[in-house]
Every structure is written in structure tokens, then in C-alpha cells.
Scaffold this active site. Structure first.
Site, PDB file in Angstrom:
ATOM      1  N   GLU A   1       1.781  22.941   2.381  1.00  0.00           N
ATOM      2  CA  GLU A   1       2.558  21.696   2.376  1.00  0.00           C
ATOM      3  C   GLU A   1       4.041  21.967   2.178  1.00  0.00           C
ATOM      4  O   GLU A   1       4.417  22.882   1.439  1.00  0.00           O
ATOM      5  CB  GLU A   1       2.077  20.785   1.230  1.00  0.00           C
ATOM      6  CG  GLU A   1       0.634  20.336   1.371  1.00  0.00           C
ATOM      7  CD  GLU A   1       0.191  19.420   0.222  1.00  0.00           C
ATOM      8  OE1 GLU A   1       1.028  19.033  -0.640  1.00  0.00           O
ATOM      9  OE2 GLU A   1      -1.013  19.079   0.197  1.00  0.00           O
TER      10      GLU A   1
ATOM     11  N   ASP B   1      -7.518  21.148   0.226  1.00  0.00           N
ATOM     12  CA  ASP B   1      -7.500  21.158  -1.243  1.00  0.00           C
ATOM     13  C   ASP B   1      -7.925  19.785  -1.786  1.00  0.00           C
ATOM     14  O   ASP B   1      -8.056  19.597  -2.999  1.00  0.00           O
ATOM     15  CB  ASP B   1      -6.139  21.616  -1.806  1.00  0.00           C
ATOM     16  CG  ASP B   1      -5.014  20.678  -1.457  1.00  0.00           C
ATOM     17  OD1 ASP B   1      -5.220  19.731  -0.670  1.00  0.00           O
ATOM     18  OD2 ASP B   1      -3.892  20.885  -1.984  1.00  0.00           O
ATOM     19  N   SER B   2      -8.219  18.839  -0.874  1.00  0.00           N
ATOM     20  CA  SER B   2      -8.890  17.587  -1.249  1.00  0.00           C
ATOM     21  C   SER B   2     -10.231  17.903  -1.909  1.00  0.00           C
ATOM     22  O   SER B   2     -10.815  17.034  -2.564  1.00  0.00           O
ATOM     23  CB  SER B   2      -9.084  16.699  -0.016  1.00  0.00           C
ATOM     24  OG  SER B   2      -9.636  17.447   1.054  1.00  0.00           O
TER      25      SER B   2
ATOM     26  N   ASP C   1      -6.788  25.841   3.076  1.00  0.00           N
ATOM     27  CA  ASP C   1      -5.638  25.110   2.539  1.00  0.00           C
ATOM     28  C   ASP C   1      -5.126  25.845   1.298  1.00  0.00           C
ATOM     29  O   ASP C   1      -5.884  26.044   0.338  1.00  0.00           O
ATOM     30  CB  ASP C   1      -6.112  23.704   2.153  1.00  0.00           C
ATOM     31  CG  ASP C   1      -5.002  22.680   2.191  1.00  0.00           C
ATOM     32  OD1 ASP C   1      -3.852  23.026   2.553  1.00  0.00           O
ATOM     33  OD2 ASP C   1      -5.285  21.509   1.871  1.00  0.00           O
TER      34      ASP C   1
ATOM     35  N   LYS D   1      -3.138  26.537   5.780  1.00  0.00           N
ATOM     36  CA  LYS D   1      -2.243  25.382   5.797  1.00  0.00           C
ATOM     37  C   LYS D   1      -1.453  25.362   4.494  1.00  0.00           C
ATOM     38  O   LYS D   1      -1.995  25.715   3.437  1.00  0.00           O
ATOM     39  CB  LYS D   1      -3.038  24.079   5.944  1.00  0.00           C
ATOM     40  CG  LYS D   1      -2.141  22.823   5.912  1.00  0.00           C
ATOM     41  CD  LYS D   1      -2.904  21.571   6.239  1.00  0.00           C
ATOM     42  CE  LYS D   1      -3.626  20.968   5.070  1.00  0.00           C
ATOM     43  NZ  LYS D   1      -2.772  20.605   3.911  1.00  0.00           N
TER      44      LYS D   1
ATOM     45  N   GLU E   1       1.048  13.422   7.590  1.00  0.00           N
ATOM     46  CA  GLU E   1       0.210  12.530   6.780  1.00  0.00           C
ATOM     47  C   GLU E   1       1.005  11.305   6.340  1.00  0.00           C
ATOM     48  O   GLU E   1       2.106  11.434   5.786  1.00  0.00           O
ATOM     49  CB  GLU E   1      -0.323  13.287   5.549  1.00  0.00           C
ATOM     50  CG  GLU E   1      -1.184  12.387   4.651  1.00  0.00           C
ATOM     51  CD  GLU E   1      -2.019  13.133   3.618  1.00  0.00           C
ATOM     52  OE1 GLU E   1      -2.045  14.387   3.656  1.00  0.00           O
ATOM     53  OE2 GLU E   1      -2.636  12.454   2.783  1.00  0.00           O
TER      54      GLU E   1
HETATM   55  O1  KIV Z   1      -6.545  18.591   1.620  1.00  0.00           O
HETATM   56  C1  KIV Z   1      -6.788  17.957   2.658  1.00  0.00           C
HETATM   57  O2  KIV Z   1      -7.900  17.488   2.897  1.00  0.00           O
HETATM   58  C2  KIV Z   1      -5.692  17.767   3.593  1.00  0.00           C
HETATM   59  C3  KIV Z   1      -5.929  16.866   4.765  1.00  0.00           C
HETATM   60  C4  KIV Z   1      -5.885  15.467   4.315  1.00  0.00           C
HETATM   61  C5  KIV Z   1      -4.957  17.119   5.870  1.00  0.00           C
HETATM   62  O3  KIV Z   1      -4.650  18.308   3.413  1.00  0.00           O
END
Ligand code: KIV
Length: 271
Positions: A122, A51-52, A90, A120, A189
Site C-alpha cells: 500500500e 491482509d484483510s 499482501d 502487493k 480502493e
Molecule cells: O487486504 C485485502 O483484502 C486487500 C483488497 C481489499 C484489495 O487489500
């Protein structure tokens, strides 16, 4: 490259075996077809559509605004490129927090509509039930502890987590809880390297570190950071393997001047 062989598809069992054999697991983020194809051809083990995306591609100030539709759109592009790597979508902010049912449905969309091989999400013990329910629907879940950017406002900034003993203990407990609830791997992280090493030793599932030292079972970086494409800020844990922003500007400037002086297109580019 994994000893599992270049063309063998990477699955959760390959990832588990790599941990058992002490083989390092490689992961990067990707958001588009060309970048994902280059990573897959290079032999990467896992590709995360992080989600970056919100910050390094879409230009938001945090990861919070990115939507399920944004994430699915980019996951589809990555999936079309990938033949071998495991593709992880994500789950964006508020796609899994409101209810377990909504979380399972959204995780399912990554698999059904976007071709992901896992998701993924969080958080610690507060997402244990969601992790268990998504996993028991047959969807591999990668957990994410330490600095969890979706909680930036609660954490008070992008800071190293788990420095104090109480916080470190909570992260260790959360890691075990998430493993027990079905997570197949865990991103750590921005936590002290010693804490990450301890968690890595204590778990059966692999840890993937970002700013968590060399003793994790694998490493991940945001591709736009490690290629030097994103210049707004660079966390301490990023190593720049290229300076593509500089190269990109040079190439664009050369194009502009060749167009302006009439030297592009040349005869070899004309019909
Ligand atoms: O969103 C992302 O890129 C991440 C990574 C930094 C693990 O969660």
C-alpha cells in the site's frame, strides 16, 4: 475467463495483454486451500492473500496486527491449491515501511517460502523506492492507492479518498510514479469512479478496482464479503453473491439437532 485459455498460467504479461485487449481481469482474496481451489477451477485470473485476513479470518479490528508469519502461513495454503491463477501475497503493516532492505527480504519470503508470484503493498510516492527495489529483484509488485487500510489511523477512518481536487491530483501523480518505478498493476480502493476511469486511461499497467467503479481494468472483492460470510460490517461497494453465513448457521443447527435426537450418524455413515 481470460481468452488466454483455461490452463495457461496467468503471468504479468497475460495481465498486461488483457488490459491491451480490453478483457476484464478477475481477482478475489482467498486465505485457505479449499476456497483457492474453487476459485482456480472457476477460472479466476488472480488470487490475493489480502491482509484483510486480519479482520475476516483472524477477528482483529483492523489489518494492522497481522504478521509476516500469519501471511506466509495462509499464502502457502493458497499456493498449494492453485494451478493457473497468479497468486499475490499482501505485505503486512511494517513489513516494508522500516527499510528498503527489510522490504525486499520480506517480499522475497512470499516468493521463496510461500510460492507467491508477486506481492502487493500500500502507498504512493513514499513507497516508490521500495517498489522499484522489489521489482528489480524480479518480484512483481501490485501497488495499492486510494483507501489504504494500513493507514486507517492517518486517514481518520475507512472513507472514500480523492474526492477533492488536490487529493485526486495526488492519487493520479502517485499512480504514474508507481508505474514508473516498476509496479505491474494497481489496486484502486474506494475512489470516485470518474477518478478511477481517468487513472485507468492514463496508465499502461492495469488497474484493479474495489469500490472504484466499472471502468477499472479489473475488479477485486474480499471473498468473505462477497460470499456473505463476514457479517460484522459490509462496505457499500460489496455485492453479496451468496449468504453463506445464513446457510452455515442452518447446517450447524441441523447437525446439532440430529446429534441430540440420535438421527445422525445413520446406518449409511456407520461401519
Ligand atoms: O487486504 C485485502 O483484502 C486487500 C483488497 C481489499 C484489495 O487489500
Amino acid at each position: 475467463m481470460s481468452k488466454q485459455g483455461k490452463m495457461n498460467k496467468v503471468t504479468t504479461s497475460v495481465i498486461r495483454t488483457m488490459k491491451k485487449n480490453g478483457e476484464k481481469i478477475t481477482m478475489l482474496t482467498a486465505y485457505d486451500y479449499s476456497t483457492a481451489a474453487a476459485m482456480d477451477e472457476a477460472g479466476i485470473d488472480m488470487i490475493l492473500i489480502g491482509d484483510s485476513l486480519a479482520m475476516v479470518v483472524l477477528g482483529y479490528d483492523s489489518t494492522l496486527p497481522v504478521t509476516m508469519e500469519d501471511m506466509l502461513h495462509h499464502t502457502k495454503a493458497v499456493s498449494r491449491a492453485v494451478k493457473r491463477a497468479m497468486v499475490i501475497g499482501d505485505m503486512p503493516f511494517m513489513s516494508y515501511q522500516a527499510s528498503v532492505e527489510e522490504a525486499v527480504r520480506n517480499a522475497g519470503r512470499f516468493m521463496k517460502e510461500a510460492g507467491a508470484h508477486g506481492v502487493k503493498l500500500e502507498g504512493g510516492r513514499e513507497v516508490a523506492e521500495v517498489t522499484r527495489r522489489i521489482s528489480s529483484a524480479g518480484i512483481p509488485v501490485m501497488a495499492h492507492l486510494g483507501l489504504t487500510p494500513q493507514s486507517v489511523h492517518q486517514l481518520g477512518g475507512y472513507k472514500v479518498q480523492g474526492k477533492e481536487a488536490i487529493a485526486a491530483t495526488r492519487i493520479k501523480e502517485d499512480a504514474k510514479i508507481l508505474q514508473d518505478n516498476g509496479a505491474f498493476s494497481l489496486v484502486l480502493e474506494a475512489v470516485p469512479a470518474s477518478l478511477a476511469a481517468e487513472i485507468t486511461d492514463s496508465l499502461d499497467i492495469p488497474t484493479i478496482g474495489i469500490g472504484a467503479g466499472v471502468n477499472c481494468d479489473g475488479q477485486v472483492l474480499v471473498v468473505n464479503d462477497m460470499l456473505g460470510l463476514f457479517e460484522k460490517f459490509t462496505p457499500k461497494f460489496v455485492k453479496k453473491y451468496a449468504n453463506l453465513n445464513v446457510d452455515m448457521k442452518k447446517a450447524i443447527e441441523q447437525y446439532l439437532s440430529e446429534v441430540r435426537e440420535g438421527s445422525f450418524p445413520g446406518p449409511e455413515h456407520s461401519f
